[in-house]
Design a protein around this motif. Structure first.
Motif, PDB file in Angstrom:
ATOM      1  N   VAL A  14      -7.268   9.999  -5.526  1.00 23.56           N
ATOM      2  CA  VAL A  14      -6.942  10.379  -5.115  1.00 23.56           C
ATOM      3  C   VAL A  14      -6.985  11.898  -4.584  1.00 23.56           C
ATOM      4  N   LEU A  15      -7.527  12.466  -3.536  1.00 26.34           N
ATOM      5  CA  LEU A  15      -7.039  13.459  -3.231  1.00 26.34           C
ATOM      6  C   LEU A  15      -5.642  13.738  -2.556  1.00 26.34           C
ATOM      7  N   ILE A  16      -5.162  14.865  -3.860  1.00 21.40           N
ATOM      8  CA  ILE A  16      -4.104  15.373  -3.493  1.00 21.40           C
ATOM      9  C   ILE A  16      -3.725  16.515  -2.478  1.00 21.40           C
ATOM     10  N   GLN A  17      -2.347  15.831  -1.173  1.00 21.01           N
ATOM     11  CA  GLN A  17      -2.014  16.356  -0.146  1.00 21.01           C
ATOM     12  C   GLN A  17      -2.290  17.879   0.297  1.00 21.01           C
ATOM     13  N   GLU A  18      -2.727  18.431  -0.514  1.00 22.26           N
ATOM     14  CA  GLU A  18      -1.931  20.009  -1.056  1.00 22.26           C
ATOM     15  C   GLU A  18      -3.638  20.703  -0.884  1.00 22.26           C
ATOM     16  N   ALA A  71      -0.914   8.671  -9.160  1.00 20.36           N
ATOM     17  CA  ALA A  71      -0.128   9.140  -9.272  1.00 20.36           C
ATOM     18  C   ALA A  71       0.218  10.885  -9.042  1.00 20.36           C
ATOM     19  N   MET A  72      -0.421  10.441  -7.571  1.00 21.37           N
ATOM     20  CA  MET A  72       0.657  11.898  -6.517  1.00 21.37           C
ATOM     21  C   MET A  72       0.614  11.345  -4.904  1.00 21.37           C
ATOM     22  N   ASP A  73       1.460  12.664  -4.751  1.00 17.72           N
ATOM     23  CA  ASP A  73       1.070  12.350  -3.132  1.00 17.72           C
ATOM     24  C   ASP A  73      -0.133  12.570  -2.513  1.00 17.72           C
ATOM     25  N   GLY A  74      -1.194  11.871  -1.228  1.00 16.99           N
ATOM     26  CA  GLY A  74      -2.686  12.028  -1.009  1.00 16.99           C
ATOM     27  C   GLY A  74      -2.547  10.912  -0.157  1.00 16.99           C
ATOM     28  N   TYR A  75      -4.049  10.706  -0.685  1.00 18.66           N
ATOM     29  CA  TYR A  75      -5.135   9.849   0.293  1.00 18.66           C
ATOM     30  C   TYR A  75      -5.788   8.680  -0.752  1.00 18.66           C
ATOM     31  N   ALA A  76      -5.915   8.182  -0.771  1.00 17.51           N
ATOM     32  CA  ALA A  76      -6.627   6.986  -1.319  1.00 17.51           C
ATOM     33  C   ALA A  76      -7.705   7.353  -0.631  1.00 17.51           C
ATOM     34  N   VAL A  77      -8.976   7.296  -2.093  1.00  9.82           N
ATOM     35  CA  VAL A  77     -10.514   7.169  -1.245  1.00  9.82           C
ATOM     36  C   VAL A  77     -11.479   6.621  -1.921  1.00  9.82           C
ATOM     37  N   ARG A  78     -12.558   6.502  -1.815  1.00  9.96           N
ATOM     38  CA  ARG A  78     -13.661   6.158  -2.508  1.00  9.96           C
ATOM     39  C   ARG A  78     -14.807   7.015  -2.898  1.00  9.96           C
ATOM     40  N   ASP A  79     -14.713   6.546  -4.546  1.00 15.15           N
ATOM     41  CA  ASP A  79     -15.695   8.680  -5.423  1.00 15.15           C
ATOM     42  C   ASP A  79     -16.505   8.484  -4.781  1.00 15.15           C
ATOM     43  N   ALA A  80     -17.644   7.071  -4.081  1.00 12.25           N
ATOM     44  CA  ALA A  80     -19.058   7.466  -3.518  1.00 12.25           C
ATOM     45  C   ALA A  80     -18.941   8.152  -2.400  1.00 12.25           C
ATOM     46  N   ILE A 124      -0.765   7.323   0.412  1.00 16.26           N
ATOM     47  CA  ILE A 124      -0.712   7.432  -0.358  1.00 16.26           C
ATOM     48  C   ILE A 124       0.353   8.133  -1.489  1.00 16.26           C
ATOM     49  N   PHE A 125       1.263   7.378  -1.365  1.00 18.51           N
ATOM     50  CA  PHE A 125       2.299   7.874  -2.344  1.00 18.51           C
ATOM     51  C   PHE A 125       2.520   7.930  -3.847  1.00 18.51           C
ATOM     52  N   THR A 126       2.717   8.707  -4.412  1.00 16.30           N
ATOM     53  CA  THR A 126       3.436   8.385  -6.120  1.00 16.30           C
ATOM     54  C   THR A 126       3.815   6.900  -6.185  1.00 16.30           C
ATOM     55  N   GLY A 127       3.014   5.946  -7.595  1.00 16.21           N
ATOM     56  CA  GLY A 127       3.594   5.257  -7.263  1.00 16.21           C
ATOM     57  C   GLY A 127       2.423   4.112  -6.841  1.00 16.21           C
ATOM     58  N   ALA A 128       2.300   3.663  -5.567  1.00  8.62           N
ATOM     59  CA  ALA A 128       1.533   3.032  -5.033  1.00  8.62           C
ATOM     60  C   ALA A 128      -0.017   2.486  -4.981  1.00  8.62           C
ATOM     61  N   ARG A 129       0.516   0.856  -4.699  1.00  4.76           N
ATOM     62  CA  ARG A 129      -0.926   0.128  -5.912  1.00  4.76           C
ATOM     63  C   ARG A 129      -2.590   1.056  -4.654  1.00  4.76           C
ATOM     64  N   LEU A 130      -3.653   1.408  -5.481  1.00  2.37           N
ATOM     65  CA  LEU A 130      -4.591   1.417  -4.731  1.00  2.37           C
ATOM     66  C   LEU A 130      -4.747   0.817  -3.505  1.00  2.37           C
ATOM     67  N   PRO A 131      -5.506   0.774  -2.639  1.00  3.10           N
ATOM     68  CA  PRO A 131      -6.223  -0.299  -2.519  1.00  3.10           C
ATOM     69  C   PRO A 131      -7.237  -0.712  -2.258  1.00  3.10           C
ATOM     70  N   LEU A 132      -8.075  -2.201  -2.096  1.00  3.34           N
ATOM     71  CA  LEU A 132      -9.388  -1.456  -3.470  1.00  3.34           C
ATOM     72  C   LEU A 132     -10.431  -1.843  -2.369  1.00  3.34           C
ATOM     73  N   GLY A 133     -11.051  -1.072  -3.563  1.00  6.46           N
ATOM     74  CA  GLY A 133     -12.468   0.091  -3.140  1.00  6.46           C
ATOM     75  C   GLY A 133     -12.236   1.296  -3.377  1.00  6.46           C
ATOM     76  N   ALA A 134     -10.302   1.923  -3.536  1.00  7.37           N
ATOM     77  CA  ALA A 134     -10.008   2.982  -3.691  1.00  7.37           C
ATOM     78  C   ALA A 134     -10.488   3.236  -5.425  1.00  7.37           C
ATOM     79  N   ASP A 135     -10.485   4.629  -5.948  1.00  6.79           N
ATOM     80  CA  ASP A 135     -10.927   4.478  -6.964  1.00  6.79           C
ATOM     81  C   ASP A 135     -10.934   5.978  -7.235  1.00  6.79           C
TER      82      ASP A 135
END
Length: 396
Positions: free
Chosen positions: A106-110, A50-59, A93-104
């Motif tokens: 997104v840390l917003i870039q700001e 939902a945002m521009d940023g970085y897809a990460v694992r919450d774990a 990752i950018f807004t609207g992009a599919r999350l990679p497997l394992g990512a749950d």
């Protein structure tokens, strides 16, 4: 002579949809859905950012990690990142992009710093994960728009999102307009002829027809010769679902708006309505065709067109006739005098302190029509009202 409410009931009784047709999505604005719009797919089709940023694992975040390796990029569309995330990794990752497997998450870039292939952040990222879950908007088979929905710009977005390239809509009523009167000439030529009057009403009626879902298939200006009027009436009945006449609705020697349809077996739905302005308004039927007779005086014609023709067109095009008569309550910004022996519809506009009746209410007045925003409805034999009183109004 019938009441306005009775006229509305009779209009509703004949204002039935005319059938269905399929149109391309880009041609569907202001039409009315005949069948529901059902989603053909899931939206989003996968979990997306939902945002521009970085897809990460919450774990990783919950484990206290504050530095992650950037191992790829993900863009909206086919430019995704297909390899599952491993512990300690993230993906730009950018807004609207599919999350990679394992990512749950997104840390917003700001909120992060990107340095030499890594991202660093401090403190907790908060509760928002900035992820749109798969199917969070709608699922396959969901009804997104019900039959009977007017297709506004917003509704067209929803229909397109459902992956509909065409829509089934109710057919628009075809309308022919016949303006009668020996004195009438085309605008731009009245000054050339003594006693001539610019024909003005048909232009307003045409616009009203289109606004309420109709299609104008003919507009003719005619004199008061009965034979010529009957010939024009026959042609209009052949091409249109609704024939609108203006003028000739009273009882003078040259008032032929009803008699021009007599040879075709017209039956009257009603002949006069106890309203002011517009008492001579009438509606008839010739087979499955509907004829509406409007007064010739411009303000009376436009008021009765709004009160009678608009609900008729609404019903024929798939809406409820009552949707065209959405009365609401407003406060008077200036007082009103006593009413007359007929229900009255005053041309008015909104002011800083409430609604105000326009100065001239003459049925032939045209200057004030441009300033008219609404109609104030007053019952027969109404008593005077002070500023601040409540009145019923209708958008004009």
């Amino acid at each position: 002579m019938i009441t306005f409410d009775e006229a509305c009931r009779r209009i509703a009784g004949i204002a039935r949809p005319l059938g269905m047709e399929t149109v391309p999505l880009e041609m569907a604005w202001n039409r009315v859905l005949a069948t529901p719009v059902v989603a053909a797919h899931m939206a989003p089709c996968a979990a997306v950012s939902a945002m521009d940023g970085y897809a990460v694992r919450d774990a990783d975040i919950r484990a206290g990690t504050n530095r992650l390796r950037v191992v790829g990029e993900a863009f909206a569309g086919p430019g995704g990142h297909d390899r599952p995330l491993e512990p300690g990794e993230c993906v730009r990752i950018f807004t609207g992009a599919r999350l990679p497997l394992g990512a749950d998450r997104v840390l917003i870039q700001e909120n992060v710093q990107a340095v030499a292939g890594e991202v660093c952040f401090e403190g907790s990222p908060g509760g928002a994960r900035h992820v749109r879950a798969a199917g969070s908007d709608f699922a396959p088979g969901d009804v997104l728009l019900e039959a009977g929905t007017p297709l506004s710009p917003q509704a067209l977005v929803t229909a397109a999102a459902a992956d509909c390239g065409t829509l089934q809509v109710f057919r628009r009523p075809r309308v022919a307009i016949l303006s009668t009167g020996d004195e009438l000439v085309s605008p731009g030529h009245a000054a050339e002829l003594r006693g001539a009057v610019p024909e003005s009403v048909s232009f307003g009626v045409c616009a009203l027809v289109r606004a309420w879902g109709g299609e104008v298939v003919g507009r003719r200006r005619l004199g008061d010769d009965l034979a010529a009027l009957r010939s024009a009436a026959r042609a209009a009945l052949d091409e249109a679902d609704v024939v609108v006449t203006t003028g000739g609705a009273s009882v003078g020697e040259r008032d032929h708006s009803k008699t021009m349809f007599t040879p075709f077996g017209m039956t009257c739905v009603f002949e006069k309505v106890a309203i002011k302005p517009g008492k001579p308004v009438w509606v008839g039927k010739v087979g499955d065709r509907i004829v509406v007779g409007l007064p010739g005086n411009p303000s009376a014609a436009m008021v009765t067109a709004r009160l009678v023709l608009a609900p008729l067109l609404a019903g024929l095009s798939g809406r409820s006739p009552a949707s065209a008569l959405a009365w609401r309550t407003a406060t008077l910004g200036a007082g009103l005098g006593d009413g007359c022996d007929r229900e009255t519809f005053l041309r008015a506009r909104t002011g800083p302190e409430g609604v105000r009746s326009l100065g001239s209410q003459d049925s032939s007045a045209q200057r004030g029509l441009a300033a008219t925003e609404l109609l104030i409805r007053r019952p027969a034999h109404a008593t005077a009202l002070d500023a601040g009183a409540a009145v019923d109004i209708l958008a004009f």
